[in-house]
Design a protein around this motif. Structure first.
Motif, PDB file in Angstrom:
ATOM      1  N   ALA A   1      -9.208   4.275   2.420  1.00 26.39           N
ATOM      2  CA  ALA A   1      -8.454   3.141   1.849  1.00 26.39           C
ATOM      3  C   ALA A   1      -8.563   2.266   1.002  1.00 26.39           C
ATOM      4  O   ALA A   1      -9.603   2.448   0.175  1.00 26.39           O
ATOM      5  N   ARG A   2      -7.831   1.848  -0.253  1.00 22.48           N
ATOM      6  CA  ARG A   2      -8.071   1.363  -1.857  1.00 22.48           C
ATOM      7  C   ARG A   2      -7.219   0.197  -1.380  1.00 22.48           C
ATOM      8  O   ARG A   2      -6.014  -0.316  -0.708  1.00 22.48           O
ATOM      9  N   PHE A   3      -7.899  -0.902  -1.560  1.00 27.35           N
ATOM     10  CA  PHE A   3      -7.236  -2.455  -1.856  1.00 27.35           C
ATOM     11  C   PHE A   3      -7.632  -2.993  -2.721  1.00 27.35           C
ATOM     12  O   PHE A   3      -7.958  -2.418  -3.881  1.00 27.35           O
ATOM     13  N   LEU A   4      -6.435  -3.754  -2.990  1.00 29.70           N
ATOM     14  CA  LEU A   4      -6.061  -4.322  -4.571  1.00 29.70           C
ATOM     15  C   LEU A   4      -5.584  -6.015  -4.664  1.00 29.70           C
ATOM     16  O   LEU A   4      -5.443  -6.511  -3.051  1.00 29.70           O
ATOM     17  N   ARG A   5      -6.843  -6.542  -5.045  1.00 30.92           N
ATOM     18  CA  ARG A   5      -6.280  -7.907  -5.792  1.00 30.92           C
ATOM     19  C   ARG A   5      -6.019  -9.002  -6.445  1.00 30.92           C
ATOM     20  O   ARG A   5      -6.403  -8.232  -7.230  1.00 30.92           O
ATOM     21  N   PHE A   6      -4.872  -8.959  -6.677  1.00 31.15           N
ATOM     22  CA  PHE A   6      -3.979  -9.835  -7.421  1.00 31.15           C
ATOM     23  C   PHE A   6      -4.763 -10.755  -8.189  1.00 31.15           C
ATOM     24  O   PHE A   6      -5.071 -12.190  -7.696  1.00 31.15           O
ATOM     25  N   ILE A   7      -5.244 -11.137  -8.946  1.00 28.02           N
ATOM     26  CA  ILE A   7      -5.579 -12.035 -10.439  1.00 28.02           C
ATOM     27  C   ILE A   7      -5.221 -12.460 -10.940  1.00 28.02           C
ATOM     28  O   ILE A   7      -5.035 -13.554 -11.103  1.00 28.02           O
ATOM     29  N   GLY A   8      -3.973 -12.603 -11.617  1.00 33.12           N
ATOM     30  CA  GLY A   8      -2.578 -12.650 -12.511  1.00 33.12           C
ATOM     31  C   GLY A   8      -1.929 -12.138 -13.458  1.00 33.12           C
ATOM     32  O   GLY A   8      -2.425 -10.657 -13.839  1.00 33.12           O
ATOM     33  N   ARG A   9      -1.208 -12.634 -13.993  1.00 32.18           N
ATOM     34  CA  ARG A   9       0.082 -11.839 -14.808  1.00 32.18           C
ATOM     35  C   ARG A   9      -0.559 -11.966 -16.535  1.00 32.18           C
ATOM     36  O   ARG A   9      -0.209 -13.053 -16.492  1.00 32.18           O
ATOM     37  N   GLU A  10      -0.434 -11.000 -17.153  1.00 34.18           N
ATOM     38  CA  GLU A  10      -0.795 -10.795 -18.904  1.00 34.18           C
ATOM     39  C   GLU A  10       0.153 -11.877 -19.101  1.00 34.18           C
ATOM     40  O   GLU A  10      -0.614 -12.874 -19.844  1.00 34.18           O
ATOM     41  N   ALA A  11       1.466 -11.658 -18.534  1.00 37.97           N
ATOM     42  CA  ALA A  11       2.500 -12.875 -19.176  1.00 37.97           C
ATOM     43  C   ALA A  11       2.323 -13.978 -18.918  1.00 37.97           C
ATOM     44  O   ALA A  11       3.070 -15.842 -19.339  1.00 37.97           O
ATOM     45  N   GLY A  12       1.795 -14.718 -18.340  1.00 31.78           N
ATOM     46  CA  GLY A  12       1.215 -15.496 -17.521  1.00 31.78           C
ATOM     47  C   GLY A  12      -0.222 -16.596 -17.291  1.00 31.78           C
ATOM     48  O   GLY A  12      -1.270 -17.208 -16.928  1.00 31.78           O
TER      49      GLY A  12
END
Length: 389
Positions: A263-274
């Motif tokens: 299983a693969r998990f994703l953690r959002f860090i931030g948006r380039e534009a933000g």
């Protein structure tokens, strides 16, 4: 909201081009003609992007890619003909349209919440219909929590997307019985790319997607449900921007990890534009905006709107300001103080700007480009770097 579109078996193979709009427009008709005659598109759907910045684009997805995306979600949540969707999102956005596709493929019932969004009306309709599933955006979750509305027992899962759901709001929703599952989705993926298997868990990447990151942690996605490209209208004509074969390089920074079972998990860090630089330090606006939403709850100012925005600074390159609407001076000061207690020294907000309204997309995202433009006339070259000092 627009009229609900009924999806029948003929929709998938009739060769038509579907332009997802709240109501027919000249732009939509022009796009349909361009898609048919220039792109030679058959059985495609076009959706406007709902991002926070940049020119408007229409994302072109094949109908089959929408079905692949819907099947993956149906499989993940074990959605069957015994389920009942309560639709509270516009179907001219891929998030709402995706519910129609999931219901069509699973045979589940679907009821639309009529009229303008209202948290109490949503709960009442859930009770009346025995709805088991819904998809909402964080703003709607915020309204449910603010009104202290408990989840109906029939509702087994609420998919939350469109923007980030902060941890405090998630915890408050779970405390009221709302089985919220955070999702990571985008128009280009025909809706969901990653989702929480259980409330409070990490985001798991759905099996249909390949996800990778570069040295800057920027996400690239590939998969059978990926959009074909973008139709963009500029200088009086349409032009086509295909998505490369190697995949879509997003504007999002994430971390991807793998479990022993694959299983693969994703953690959002931030948006380039933000992302902005202050005194040479890279700052993500996304977690600060999350903190603002949490503060609105704790301070009891749910009626207000607030956002963080960067403005030019002759010394620091950028500085952060708190932009507020529908709030008095004392409440704004409390929010500013609460924010600064959690921010690093170079992130401190020393300035509050009052506006009549904060520009947001239909899904509740702050439109940073428009907010920056709104503040631009208030910023002068000689303005001090630290106006509160």
């Amino acid at each position: 909201m627009e009229t609900l579109v009924k999806i029948g078996p003929e929709f998938w193979t009739d060769g038509s081009v579907c332009i997802a709009e709240a109501a027919p427009t000249a732009e939509g008709a022009s796009l349909a003609a361009y898609a048919k005659h220039t792109l030679q598109a058959h059985d495609w759907c076009f959706f406007q992007t709902s991002g926070t910045e940049g020119a408007r684009k229409w994302v072109g997805l094949t109908k089959e890619s929408l079905r692949i995306s819907a099947r993956a979600v149906n499989t993940h949540f074990h959605i069957t003909a015994q389920d009942h969707w309560l639709l509270a999102l516009p179907t001219h956005h891929v998030g709402g349209f995706g519910i129609l596709v999931r219901a069509h493929l699973s045979g589940s019932a679907i009821t639309r919440l009529e009229g303008k969004w209202n948290a109490r009306a949503f709960v009442q309709k859930c009770l009346e219909t025995g709805a088991t599933l819904a998809s909402l955006v964080p703003t709607q979750i915020f309204d449910l929590v603010s009104a202290q509305l408990r989840a109906p027992e029939s509702l087994r899962a609420v998919l939350v997307g469109g923007a980030a759901l902060n941890a405090e709001l998630e915890a408050a929703a779970l405390g009221l019985g709302w089985q919220v599952h955070r999702t990571y989705a985008m128009t280009e993926t025909g809706s969901t790319l990653a989702v929480q298997p259980q409330p409070g868990a990490e985001l798991e990447v759905l099996p249909i997607w390949q996800a990778s990151t570069d040295a800057e942690s920027v996400l690239t996605v590939q998969g059978p449900a990926l959009a074909q490209g973008y139709a963009i209208f500029e200088k009086g004509r349409w032009h086509w921007e295909p998505i490369p074969e190697e995949g879509l390089r997003t504007r999002d920074r994430v971390e991807i990890s793998a479990a022993a079972d694959g299983a693969r998990f994703l953690r959002f860090i931030g948006r380039e534009a933000g992302m902005v630089k202050i005194l040479g330090e890279l700052v993500s606006l996304s977690p600060i905006q999350d903190r603002i939403e949490a503060l609105k709850l704790s301070l009891g100012v749910q009626h207000a709107d607030a956002a963080v925005c960067d403005v030019p600074d002759s010394r620091k390159e950028s500085r952060l300001v708190l932009v507020v609407s529908g709030i008095n001076d004392d409440e704004a000061t409390q929010m500013q103080k609460g924010l600064n207690e959690t921010l690093r020294p170079f992130e401190q907000i020393l300035d509050v700007r009052f506006v009549s309204a904060i520009p947001r997309s239909e899904l509740g995202k702050v439109r940073l480009a428009e907010l920056r433009a709104l503040l631009h006339w208030r910023i002068t070259p000689w303005e001090p770097s630290h106006p509160a000092e």
